[in-house]
Structure formats: structure tokens, C-alpha cells
Design an enzyme around this catalytic site. Structure first.
Site, mmCIF file in Angstrom:
data_model
loop_
_atom_site.group_PDB
_atom_site.id
_atom_site.type_symbol
_atom_site.label_atom_id
_atom_site.label_comp_id
_atom_site.label_asym_id
_atom_site.label_seq_id
_atom_site.Cartn_x
_atom_site.Cartn_y
_atom_site.Cartn_z
ATOM 1 N N GLU A 149 54.398 25.071 -50.792
ATOM 2 C CA GLU A 149 54.772 23.675 -50.581
ATOM 3 C C GLU A 149 56.264 23.469 -50.784
ATOM 4 O OE1 GLU A 149 53.122 19.306 -52.113
ATOM 5 O OE2 GLU A 149 52.712 21.119 -53.297
ATOM 6 N N ASP A 182 57.836 10.628 -52.083
ATOM 7 C CA ASP A 182 57.136 10.321 -53.320
ATOM 8 C C ASP A 182 58.046 9.811 -54.447
ATOM 9 O OD1 ASP A 182 55.143 11.249 -51.742
ATOM 10 O OD2 ASP A 182 54.485 12.853 -53.037
#
Length: 854
Positions: A824, A572
Site C-alpha cells: 500500500e 484521509d
């Protein structure tokens, strides 16, 4: 090398109450472990107060028990007020999850009809716990024991056994009442807002139908939080006849129950979340069958989990805590398993059932490869289905939207396809980018697991025969559509998409500046709006974008293709793709360019090239003009696995004759990585900048190899630098230098640098100008990159250091060996949890660490 600690405990028996028995029959787990050995591995308690009861990261606060691919879950009560209830029900509505009740939903109230005594379950001596396969409440009052056990019977229906055992020795008759009410408030960030005011078109209602007590709503779409069709239903059915009273969104169901002396009486209840009328019709017969023979379904659920643990718990040297983490990882992956629904034809595994943007049956390729690699060892059929979901929408040459992308895998597929593909529309479907090519790595792990661990050689052969041509098409797509200079080293980039280019195929960017860009670029600069003393413009064309970088002083720049290229990498907003905060860029300018912000910005700007068909000149997509070392490494291993697979697939499978080609490709990439992508001065692998800061060509010859450019050292070091080690492309000499950096407390060994409190291998080194302990891909520890790192260290002879880092992860990550959800990512300096809860790829890599990493 193994974790040097005590073996798992010996087999513990599991007692299971069977119909018609006055005492429990003993059932021994044939896999050598027992389900009751792993109680409360994950905190399953909770009392939701809002449909969207979120934590600070937009996760549902509580970890509902979901199993067997179902689309709903349950919580245990968090206190005595919820004893005897199966509340905290969570629904997964196509693309999102939310709660429908607090902990008191379907609460059992018992009244002795002879004495008038109301049995106070809230005062009971209570044992409330979860096992991997069940939620259990054992509630003992002076005269009655009530036991509730909930498991999942099908991929749409959970089954509750309520067992009543009289302790007085009398024959007694009770009025059994089940009471419940739907949640009335909408969202935790606006606590006074009711569901009716926040979602005025929701139209929730309750009614008694032939199937049971049914909750339905109006169609809900386009709100980014709840999504369902008008014919969806949540249904409660019971094994006893009931009288039902409804009061708006509350209900009471009543039945008469008789207990004869010391005989147990059992009542069964099913809970079903069904997406549409077709599912209601299909599940109706199953619900009736479940209530007719509930023991067989309860037993099947228990045995299914015994099989998971029997196959999955193989590390006899692990500590109890490490084994519990392994079980938690398996529970997390199975909890994120969604059965086929909507326009997704296969079962799949999503990133997180509790995270707002990762639920439903949303499926990403990058997550899938990792999830499937782990699940191959305890749930291989779902692992295969997860991969099939990704390939269901692999682009074919006659695709109506992007025929130029034959072989391409979409970034996200969902319950409903977008309108452009003939679907009803989706809020999360994404075709702007794909993900890195580790697909063959996962496919081959399943192949070997089927053959060697499950004794299913025919299934293994059929699996690679099915997948190999699809993997080859995906491999070829990378070289056709993302290899801008045609040297066999593909780049990350962006697909043809309205978010990246105009209808006539020209890339565009959005620029905020005080300059008049319409005067500078003419019709290729479109004024969008005023921004304080500046203005935002849409600038069209790659050449004009380059002019913006070279000639325009701007305060903000948004490049859709850059965003997509970051997504395509799976990292990302990593530093190497030009992402850095303004204050960090200023600090970098001060240290590297004597405060010259213009020169500093040039080091962080990314440029793009158009990829076009050689024959037709049709636009194929965009490449970031930067060869990424991790993607090169993945392509190296992709060639390696495809060559192996080519020699294993059956005669007649398309592409079987390409083994030599793939091996040659692997050798070429390995040489390129070690020659062109390693910087001797800093001892680390980097991406390559294919053009310099001014957009000029940077190709040069090094040791007989034509390199596209020099290593991109300006943007610091990240986990991409150990990609060549994890994939086996690095030489030992260069690997030694990389590992020296990985184990340096000033670089990546953050657990050493902070008195043993942190977790090593963050997603940017501490010397990276863009590092921040709380930044998504520029500091936080992601467990896939952690696993890649320690596995690389072990493979190149640094097992002791790898073991130490793994121990620090297990010991320092918040909630890891306790009952916290797997997250996460984690803070590298403190181990604090961050991001999505119950995250699948973190669970996958934790399971790999537990199972056989060392």
C-alpha cells in the site's frame, strides 16, 4: 525517454501436457513472451496455521494465487511436508478473506498395491513454482513422477491436474489417498484460541454430497472478520470415484489408480467456493463439464494469461527486473478481481484480497479510477466492469435516503447493501463521502485502449455513450453539493449522515474539556461521559462548533465531517486537513508562535459550512471551508475530458451539447489555480483557507480574480502541490518552482537525502510540521502520488530527474524487484514496506511506470 536497458528475451516455448499424448506438445506464445519466463514473480508459498494468520498490518501472511474473478485461492507448499498437496486454501467470504487449511490440505498419498511401497513425495526431487496462470509441483521419485498443475477454470472453480508417470516401465496399481483437515486455531494474535472457542457459532462441518466433498458452516455475520450465509459451500470434486471417510473436520478420500507402462495417468480435481444455494446449483453443471473436458479449461486459462501478457508487456526497453514488476502488477490487479456476487451486479477490483479491510468485493471510486486506467491495457472488460460497479449505486433523484445527492457516488459498496437500502446489512458499506473526480480520466483511457490497442471501435463508442451521462451527473453534483461559495471550485466535505449531523440536519462535534459546556451552550451541548478530570460533550450546530474553536480550551475534538472530508480527498489524515500529532503541534507552536499552543492550534483547526438548496433550504451536505488544490486540478481535467467526450458521444446522448461549457469551466479553473493557489514566497501550490483562523471571510481580489482566500502555507507542503502539474493546469513558470521543491533533498527528494536508500515524493515534505516517515498520509510514499509527481515532472520537461526517481523506487522499495508483494505504501527514508499487501492502486501505477511512463 525510455528506461535505457536491454530488451526482453525472445519468445520462450511453453510445454503443455495434453490428454492422450505420450510426450508434451509444444505451444508457442503468440504474444512474444512466455508464461514460464515469469516464474515466481510473486512468492506464492505458505503454510497458514490460523484462520486469521496475519502480519503486523492485518494482512493475511501469504500471497494466495487467485484468478479469473474467483473467491478463493491456493498456496504452494513452503517445504517438503506439503509436497503433493494443494493446501493453504484461502476463502473470500463476502467482505473478508481467511484461510481454511494449512499446506497439507488435500495431500496425495500413493501406495503401490503390489509391493506395499508408500511413495514418499516429501523426499522427491522437487520443482515447485508459480507462473502467472498456474501453481506447479513437479515431484520426481526413483520410480514415479507426480506433476500437479492448478489453474482457475471459472469464476468460482479452480482445477487441479494431477499427472502420474511411471519411471519403472512396469504396469502398476496404486491406492491414491487424498487427506486433509480444516484449521483448528483462530487468530495469530491469540495462538492458543481454537476456532470453536473464538467463533462458537461457526458450526463448520464436512459431508459427502452428490457434488463432492462439501464444507459448510452456519451463517456468520457481525464479527468483522468472517461473513457468509448458511447455504454457502466449499466443494471438492474429482474425476475418479472415491471412497470417503470423515472424522469431524478431517477427511480421507481413496481411489484405485492404474498406470500402464510409460503411459501417463491423469486425475482432475475441482475446488469451488460458492456463496449460496443458487451458486451451488449454477456451478454444479459447470463442475461436471470441467471434469468431462478438463483440457479445454486448462488451455483457456493458459491462453487467457498469454493474452494479458501479449497485450500488457509492451515496453521492449525495460530490464528483466522491470518487466517482472510489470507482470507482478498485472497479477496483483487480476488477483484482486472479484466476479459479480451478492448485490454487486458487476465484476469489480478491490484494493487487496489479502488485507483485512479491503477484500470481498468492496469497491471504492478512487481506487477504481486508477485500477481501471491500468487494466485498460491488458484486461479492459474487467476495467469497465470495475467502473460499472461504482456507478451501479450512483444516487438518483428518487433515492429513498439521499435524494438531495443526485449524481453522488458512494464511498464504498459491498456484497450486501445496508438494511437502510433493503439489504441484509453490511459492516463496510459507506455513504458518508465520495472520492475525487478522476472518473472521466479513467473512462477515456479505456475508450482509447479499446479503439487503438484492441481494435474494438464499436465497443469503445458504446462505452462512452454509456458512461458520459453518468459522468456529467457526477460532475454536476460536485458543483451543486460541494461548492459552498458557488465559484466553480468545489471543496471536500461530508454528506448528510448520522455520523455528521442530527436527525434535524444540524452538524455536531464531540469535545473533551474541563469546561462545563452545558452551561455555555445550553441544550446544544449534551453531556456524554466523564473522561478523567474532564468530560466529553456532543455540541450541536455549525455556529456552536465555531464557538468551540474560538472560545473553548479542549484536550480532544472529534469532527465526523472532518474525518469524512479527509476520506473524500483520498488522503484521509493529511496535514492540510488539520491532522497533526500533539507533540508535533507543540513543536510547531514553539517554532511559529513562541510556544503559544492556542495560537498554534488555530492554524490547524478546520471549519465547515452547510450547503443548502437555494429553493428549499434543504441540507445538501457540508463543505470544509477550504478549497483544495488537488480537487481543483482534478476538476480542471474532468472538464477537459468531458468536453472531449461530449464531441465523441453519439447523437442523442444527454449532455452532448455541453462541450463549450466544460471548456470554459476548465479555463476558469486553470486561471484560478495559478492566480489564487500558488504562494510566490515558497514556490508551491496549496489549498486555500476560505476563512481565517477566527472564522472571518478572507476573499480578496488578485489580478482580476476573486480568490476565496490565501494559500494555506501553515500546514506545510504535500503532494497536492503537484496536482496542477499532473493535470496539466500549471504554467511552466510555476511548474519550474514546484519541481525545484520536489527535487530538493530537504523537501521531497528523500531518496537523495538518505544516501540513496529511500524513495522520493513522500506524502508530506520533510519540512512539514506533521511529517513522519511512518505516518499514513503525512510521510509514507503512496505510489499514486509518486506517479502523479514523476509524470508531472516529465510533462514539464524534467524527464531526467523523473527517470532517476523511478529507478530509485524500483531499486529501493522492499521486495519490489524480488518476489515480495506490492504494498500500500513505503517508508520514504528506507523503502520498507508498510500497509496493505497486494495493493491494487500501487500495482496500477507500477504497471503504468513499467508500460509507457517515460
Amino acid at each position: 525517454m525510455k528506461f535505457k536497458l536491454a530488451p526482453l528475451s525472445a519468445c520462450i516455448v511453453l510445454s503443455l501436457a495434453l490428454a492422450g499424448c505420450n510426450s508434451d506438445d509444444v505451444v508457442t506464445d503468440q504474444g512474444g513472451v512466455s508464461l514460464t519466463q515469469y516464474t515466481d514473480v510473486l512468492d506464492r508459498t505458505g503454510n497458514p496455521q490460523f484462520l486469521r494468520d496475519y502480519d503486523q498490518y492485518s494482512n493475511l501472511k501469504y500471497n494466495a494465487f487467485v484468478d479469473n474473478g474467483a473467491w478463493h485461492g491456493h498456496l504452494l507448499p513452503s517445504d517438503e511436508n506439503g509436497y503433493g498437496a494443494v493446501g493453504g486454501i484461502m476463502q473470500v467470504t463476502q467482505e473478508y478473506a481467511h484461510y481454511i487449511s494449512d499446506q497439507t490440505f488435500d495431500k496425495l498419498v500413493l501406495t503401490d498395491l503390489d509391493s506395499g511401497e508408500i511413495i514418499d513425495l516429501s523426499a522427491a526431487d522437487a520443482k515447485v513454482y508459480s507462473t502467472p496462470d498456474a501453481l506447479v509441483q513437479e515431484l520426481t521419485t526413483p520410480s514415479l513422477k507426480v506433476s500437479l498443475t492448478l489453474r482457475f477454470a471459472t469464476n468460482r472453480t479452480s482445477l487441479l491436474e494431477t499427472k502420474l508417470a511411471d519411471l519403472s516401465g512396469k504396469n502398476r496399481t496404486f491406492r491414491a489417498e487424498w487427506q486433509g483437515e480444516l484449521l483448528t486455531h483462530a487468530i495469530s494474535t491469540r495462538p492458543t484460541e481454537t476456532v470453536d472457542t473464538y467463533y462458537p457459532n461457526y458450526g463448520r462441518k464436512m459431508e459427502k454430497t452428490d457434488l463432492g466433498l462439501t464444507v459448510s458452516t452456519n451463517e456468520m455475520k457481525g464479527n468483522w472478520a468472517i461473513r457468509n450465509d448458511a447455504d454457502a459451500a466449499f466443494v471438492i470434486a474429482r474425476s475418479v470415484e472415491t471412497q470417503t471417510e470423515l472424522n469431524d473436520l478431517a477427511y480421507t478420500e481413496t481411489a484405485q489408480v492404474t498406470l500402464n507402462g510409460d503411459q501417463e495417468t491423469r486425475i482432475f480435481t475441482t475446488f469451488s467456493h460458492l456463496h449460496n444455494a443458487e451458486e451451488v446449483a449454477a456451478e454444479s453443471a459447470k463442475i461436471k463439464d470441467i471434469l468431462n473436458k478438463p483440457d479445454s479449461y486448462m488451455k483457456a486459462a493458459e491462453q487467457r494469461w498469454k493474452a494479458y501478457l501479449g497485450k500488457g508487456l509492451t515496453n521492449t526497453d525495460a530490464t528483466t527486473e522491470q518487466a517482472r514488476v510489470g507482470v507482478k502488477a498485472m497479477m496483483t490487479l487480476n488477483g484482486n478481481w472479484r466476479s459479480a456476487a451478492g448485490e454487486v451486479e458487476h465484476d469489480t477490483v478491490t484494493p487487496s484480497v489479502t488485507a483485512r479491510w479491503f477484500s470481498g468485493n468492496l469497491t471504492w471510486p478512487w481506487d477504481t479510477w486508477k485500477q481501471a486506467y491500468a487494466m485498460a491495457h491488458f484486461n479492459p472488460d474487467v476495467a469497465m466492469e470495475n467502473i460499472r460497479t461504482v456507478f451501479q449505486y450512483q444516487v438518483q433523484e428518487d433515492d429513498p435516503i439521499r435524494p438531495q445527492d443526485k449524481g453522488y457516488l458512494l464511498d464504498v459498496v459491498t456484497y450486501t447493501a445496508p438494511e437502510s437500502r433493503g439489504g441484509a446489512g453490511s459492516e463496510n458499506w459507506n455513504e458518508r463521502n465520495t472520492k475525487p473526480s478522476l472518473a472521466a480520466w479513467a473512462v477515456m483511457e479505456i475508450y482509447h485502449a479499446l479503439r487503438n490497442e484492441f481494435n474494438r471501435p464499436a465497443d469503445a463508442q458504446a462505452w462512452i455513450d454509456e458512461m458520459y451521462p453518468k459522468l456529467v451527473a457526477y460532475h454536476d453534483w460536485w458543483l451543486t453539493n460541494r461548492d459552498h461559495n458557488g465559484n466553480g471550485i468545489p471543496e471536500y466535505g461530508a454528506a448528510v449522515d448520522p455520523a455528521h449531523n442530527t436527525d434535524d440536519g444540524r452538524m455536531y462535534v464531540e469535545v473533551v474539556t474541563a469546561e462545563d459546556l452545558t452551561a455555555k451552550f445550553g441544550t446544544d451541548a449534551e453531556f456524554i461521559k466523564a473522561v478523567d478530570s474532564e468530560a466529553k460533550y456532543k455540541v450541536i450546530g455549525v455556529n456552536n462548533y465555531n464557538r468551540v474553536l474560538n472560545e473553548v480550551t479542549y484536550s480532544d475534538l472529534h469532527v465526523g465531517a472532518q474525518e469524512a472530508a479527509g476520506w473524500e480527498s483520498g488522503m484521509d489524515n493529511a496535514a492540510r486537513f488539520g491532522f497533526i500529532y500533539d507533540d508535533q503541534l507543540k513543536a510547531y507552536a514553539d517554532s511559529a508562535h513562541d510556544g503559544d499552543l492556542t495560537l498554534a492550534r488555530k492554524d490547524w483547526q478546520v471549519r465547515f459550512g452547510e450547503n443548502r438548496d437555494a429553493k428549499t433550504d434543504a441540507l445538501l451536505g457540508f463543505s470544509m471551508l477550504q478549497e483544495s488544490v488537488d480537487q481543483a486540478s482534478y476538476m480542471y481535467s474532468d472538464n477537459f475530458y468531458l468536453a472531449d467526450m461530449a464531441e465523441r458521444v453519439s447523437a442523442g446522448v444527454d449532455g452532448k451539447d455541453r462541450a463549450d461549457e466544460f471548456r470554459t469551466g476548465a479555463d476558469k479553473i486553470k486561471t484560478y489555480i495559478n492566480t489564487c493557489m500558488f504562494d510566490e514566497a515558497t514556490g508551491f501550490y496549496y489549498d486555500i483557507r476560505m476563512v481565517d483562523q477566527d472564522g472571518n471571510d478572507t476573499t480578496y481580489l488578485k489580478d482580476g480574480v476573486q480568490c476565496a482566500g490565501k494559500p494555506l502555507v501553515e500546514r506545510g507542503r504535500g503532494p497536492e502541490g503537484w496536482g496542477p502539474l499532473f493535470n496539466g493546469a500549471a504554467t511552466q513558470e510555476l511548474a519550474d518552482k514546484v519541481i525545484a521543491t520536489m527535487t530538493n533533498p530537504d523537501e521531497f527528494a528523500t531518496s537523495d537525502a538518505f544516501s540513496g536508500l529511500g524513495i522520493s515524493l513522500p506524502t508530506a515534505s520533510q519540512t512539514n510540521p506533521a511529517y513522519g516517515k511512518d505516518i499514513y498520509w503525512r510521510g509514507r510514499v503512496w505510489l499514486d502520488q509518486f506517479y502523479f509527481g514523476v509524470k508531472a515532472m516529465e510533462d514539464y520537461g524534467y524527464g531526467t530527474e523523473a527517470v532517476q526517481m523511478a529507478h530509485q523506487l524500483f531499486e529501493n522499495a522492499e521486495g519490489m524487484t524480488a518476489d515480495g508483494a506490492i504494498r500500500e505504501n513505503y517508508n520514504p527514508e528506507t523503502g520498507a514496506v508498510q500497509g496493505a499487501s497486494n495493493f491494487s492502486w500501487s500495482a496500477a501505477h507500477l504497471y503504468m511506470l513499467y508500460r509507457d511512463f517515460f
